[in-house]
Design an enzyme around this catalytic site. Structure first.
Site, PDB file in Angstrom:
ATOM      1  N   ASN A 150      -9.982   4.161   8.359  1.00  0.00           N
ATOM      2  CA  ASN A 150      -8.529   4.310   8.276  1.00  0.00           C
ATOM      3  C   ASN A 150      -8.130   5.648   8.908  1.00  0.00           C
ATOM      4  O   ASN A 150      -8.432   6.703   8.357  1.00  0.00           O
ATOM      5  CB  ASN A 150      -8.115   4.248   6.800  1.00  0.00           C
ATOM      6  CG  ASN A 150      -6.616   4.376   6.598  1.00  0.00           C
ATOM      7  OD1 ASN A 150      -5.885   4.729   7.520  1.00  0.00           O
ATOM      8  ND2 ASN A 150      -6.165   4.098   5.391  1.00  0.00           N
ATOM      9  N   HIS A 163      -2.202  -2.133  10.528  1.00  0.00           N
ATOM     10  CA  HIS A 163      -2.811  -0.866  10.127  1.00  0.00           C
ATOM     11  C   HIS A 163      -4.232  -1.165   9.656  1.00  0.00           C
ATOM     12  O   HIS A 163      -4.459  -2.115   8.905  1.00  0.00           O
ATOM     13  CB  HIS A 163      -1.978  -0.228   9.013  1.00  0.00           C
ATOM     14  CG  HIS A 163      -2.659   0.958   8.412  1.00  0.00           C
ATOM     15  ND1 HIS A 163      -3.145   1.982   9.186  1.00  0.00           N
ATOM     16  CD2 HIS A 163      -2.964   1.265   7.125  1.00  0.00           C
ATOM     17  CE1 HIS A 163      -3.704   2.878   8.393  1.00  0.00           C
ATOM     18  NE2 HIS A 163      -3.613   2.463   7.148  1.00  0.00           N
ATOM     19  N   CYS A 174       0.544   6.329   6.788  1.00  0.00           N
ATOM     20  CA  CYS A 174      -0.047   5.297   7.664  1.00  0.00           C
ATOM     21  C   CYS A 174       1.017   4.459   8.371  1.00  0.00           C
ATOM     22  O   CYS A 174       0.715   3.764   9.338  1.00  0.00           O
ATOM     23  CB  CYS A 174      -0.977   4.396   6.878  1.00  0.00           C
ATOM     24  SG  CYS A 174      -2.287   5.292   6.036  1.00  0.00           S
TER      25      CYS A 174
HETATM   26  C1  LIG Z   1     -10.861   1.621  -2.320  1.00  0.00           C
HETATM   27  C2  LIG Z   1     -11.274   0.174  -2.335  1.00  0.00           C
HETATM   28  C3  LIG Z   1     -12.127  -0.133  -1.128  1.00  0.00           C
HETATM   29  C4  LIG Z   1     -12.102  -0.101  -3.588  1.00  0.00           C
HETATM   30  O1  LIG Z   1     -12.451  -1.452  -3.613  1.00  0.00           O
HETATM   31  P1  LIG Z   1     -12.335  -2.276  -4.963  1.00  0.00           P
HETATM   32  O2  LIG Z   1     -12.912  -3.601  -4.707  1.00  0.00           O
HETATM   33  O3  LIG Z   1     -10.910  -2.207  -5.404  1.00  0.00           O
HETATM   34  O4  LIG Z   1     -13.279  -1.480  -5.888  1.00  0.00           O
HETATM   35  P2  LIG Z   1     -12.945  -0.904  -7.336  1.00  0.00           P
HETATM   36  O5  LIG Z   1     -11.826   0.072  -7.256  1.00  0.00           O
HETATM   37  O6  LIG Z   1     -12.818  -2.086  -8.217  1.00  0.00           O
HETATM   38  O7  LIG Z   1     -14.246  -0.131  -7.680  1.00  0.00           O
HETATM   39  C5  LIG Z   1     -15.366  -0.851  -8.078  1.00  0.00           C
HETATM   40  C6  LIG Z   1     -16.463   0.126  -8.427  1.00  0.00           C
HETATM   41  O8  LIG Z   1     -16.992   0.702  -7.235  1.00  0.00           O
HETATM   42  C7  LIG Z   1     -17.087   2.097  -7.388  1.00  0.00           C
HETATM   43  N1  LIG Z   1     -16.930   2.718  -6.104  1.00  0.00           N
HETATM   44  C8  LIG Z   1     -15.811   3.250  -5.559  1.00  0.00           C
HETATM   45  N2  LIG Z   1     -16.097   3.739  -4.350  1.00  0.00           N
HETATM   46  C9  LIG Z   1     -17.401   3.519  -4.146  1.00  0.00           C
HETATM   47  C10 LIG Z   1     -18.256   3.804  -3.079  1.00  0.00           C
HETATM   48  N3  LIG Z   1     -17.835   4.426  -1.958  1.00  0.00           N
HETATM   49  N4  LIG Z   1     -19.540   3.410  -3.179  1.00  0.00           N
HETATM   50  C11 LIG Z   1     -20.005   2.810  -4.263  1.00  0.00           C
HETATM   51  N5  LIG Z   1     -19.235   2.518  -5.320  1.00  0.00           N
HETATM   52  C12 LIG Z   1     -17.941   2.872  -5.243  1.00  0.00           C
HETATM   53  C13 LIG Z   1     -15.991   2.466  -8.338  1.00  0.00           C
HETATM   54  O9  LIG Z   1     -16.283   3.674  -8.955  1.00  0.00           O
HETATM   55  C14 LIG Z   1     -16.022   1.291  -9.290  1.00  0.00           C
HETATM   56  O10 LIG Z   1     -17.044   1.533 -10.222  1.00  0.00           O
HETATM   57  P3  LIG Z   1     -16.801   1.270 -11.777  1.00  0.00           P
HETATM   58  O11 LIG Z   1     -16.432  -0.189 -11.864  1.00  0.00           O
HETATM   59  O12 LIG Z   1     -18.111   1.619 -12.362  1.00  0.00           O
HETATM   60  O13 LIG Z   1     -15.686   2.185 -12.133  1.00  0.00           O
HETATM   61  C15 LIG Z   1     -10.051  -0.745  -2.335  1.00  0.00           C
HETATM   62  O14 LIG Z   1      -9.410  -0.668  -3.565  1.00  0.00           O
HETATM   63  C16 LIG Z   1      -9.075  -0.437  -1.267  1.00  0.00           C
HETATM   64  O15 LIG Z   1      -9.367  -0.614  -0.104  1.00  0.00           O
HETATM   65  N6  LIG Z   1      -7.849   0.009  -1.641  1.00  0.00           N
HETATM   66  C17 LIG Z   1      -6.813   0.272  -0.697  1.00  0.00           C
HETATM   67  C18 LIG Z   1      -7.214   1.424   0.116  1.00  0.00           C
HETATM   68  C19 LIG Z   1      -6.303   1.645   1.217  1.00  0.00           C
HETATM   69  O16 LIG Z   1      -6.273   0.849   2.101  1.00  0.00           O
HETATM   70  N7  LIG Z   1      -5.586   2.729   1.188  1.00  0.00           N
HETATM   71  C20 LIG Z   1      -4.783   3.147   2.233  1.00  0.00           C
HETATM   72  C21 LIG Z   1      -3.601   2.306   2.335  1.00  0.00           C
HETATM   73  S1  LIG Z   1      -2.795   2.839   3.720  1.00  0.00           S
END
Ligand SMILES: CC(C)(COP(=O)(O)OP(=O)(O)OC[C@H]1O[C@@H](n2cnc3c(N)ncnc32)[C@H](O)[C@@H]1OP(=O)(O)O)[C@@H](O)C(=O)NCCC(=O)NCCS
Length: 330
Positions: free
Chosen positions: A287, A257, A116
């Protein structure tokens, strides 16, 4: 002796027409529009057809950028394609794009993999090569067909990504203090396995087992990446501002980004710079990795959000884990 400034002469972008909404995704994996919107800010993303490869998206964005710069294919002598979704493992997608655009044989063409952050890394690379005086015009493209590498059964990741391309044409100008004023690049190599595709390279070539457990597809530890992204992007902004003796409020527009609206909101909070100084289109594209910043840059320009003389700050974070910022006087 090299000219004083590296400037962006034109921008262009392209996204495939097919829109994939959160509601449609909720029919494929256990998720909901509400979850995706509140956790990421994403409402929809674009998905390229099966027959379309990264080079096809790249060529559309490149043509728009060359036309915006009022330059022909024969004027370009350096082509960098930032991508983690190349048409083929080899050769470089840049060579495919070169052929499709009809660039000169004696143009340097290569791909750059910084995920990214690829576009910001490529801007810096192009600026250094142009600054050497050995090249006249660079075409820098960020392109991804993320739909080809995500695991469509993994709700943790498949809701986040989309396909698109963005491009800029760069050249030199005698105007001092214009164009790309500086960059700040870096990487946290210890985070390699937080966001990666484990199989399909020389470490673990693809096997039947890879297919069975989807380890030829993108995997991410979202929570850890989230924290490092906020820290990395905030630091990359602060460091470049310090290098140039600037305060955050002197920046006209930040083009971050577009991974997650909450990451951008956190950076806005820590830099004490209001959200209206950040360009946002993650809601419409998700993204798009290396395409994200040049796509947003081109949109922002076309919407009149960037005026001549404005100070623009680009900031990126991605797999590697890489990060980077770039300061541009438009
Ligand atoms: C991926 C992301 C959106 C998840 O958000 P979060 O608030 O951290 O959520 P969590 O990881 O705590 O997950 C919470 C719960 O939601 C669930 N979950 C994950 N994806 C889900 C989806 N698409 N729909 C519903 N539930 C989902 C998980 O399984 C978890 O359940 P559990 O608690 O029973 O295990 C976030 O971590 C994120 O944006 N990370 C960075 C991603 C990114 O930008 N990457 C590229 C960088 S360049």
């Amino acid at each position: 002796m090299a000219h004083p400034s590296t400037v962006i002469l034109g921008t262009g972008s392209y996204a495939p027409p097919r829109v994939l909404t959160n509601e449609e995704l909720a029919l494929q994996v256990d998720t909901s529009d509400e979850w995706i919107r509140t956790r990421t800010g994403i409402r929809e993303r674009r998905i390229a057809d099966d027959a379309v490869a990264a080079s096809d998206l790249a060529v559309e964005a490149a043509r728009a950028a060359m036309s915006d710069a009022d330059l022909e294919a024969s004027d370009i002598d350096l082509l960098i394609v930032a991508t983690i979704t190349p048409d083929y493992p080899m050769p470089a997608t840049a060579c495919v794009v070169q052929r499709k655009l009809g660039l000169r044989t004696n143009s340097a063409c290569f791909d750059l993999n910084a995920a990214c952050s690829g576009f910001v890394y490529s801007l810096d690379t192009a600026a250094a090569m142009l600054g050497s005086g050995r090249y006249r015009h660079a075409l820098v493209i960020g392109v991804e067909k993320m739909s080809s590498i995500v695991d469509w059964t993994d709700r943790n990741t498949c809701v986040l990504f989309g396909d698109a391309a963005g491009a800029v044409v760069m050249g030199m100008s005698d105007e001092r203090g214009a164009g790309l004023l500086g960059t700040r690049l870096g990487a946290f190599g210890e985070g390699t396995e937080l966001l990666w595709i484990s199989d399909g390279g020389s470490r673990t070539p693809i096997t039947q087992e890879s297919f069975a457990n989807h380890s030829h597809r993108l995997r991410m530890k979202g929570k850890e990446v989230f924290k490092l992204a906020v820290r990395g992007m905030e630091d990359a902004c602060r460091e470049i501002l310090e290098q140039h003796h600037l305060r955050a409020d002197q920046i006209s527009l930040v083009i971050p980004h577009q991974a997650n609206l909450r990451i951008i909101e956190a950076i806005s909070h820590y830099l004490e710079l209001p959200m209206d100084r950040f360009y946002i289109n993650v809601d419409r594209f998700g993204n798009t990795s290396a395409a994200s910043i040049p796509l947003a840059l081109d949109e922002a320009r076309r919407l009149g959000r960037i005026q001549r003389g404005d100070l623009i700050l680009l900031v990126a974070f991605g797999a590697g884990l890489t990060y980077g910022s770039a300061l541009i006087r438009w």
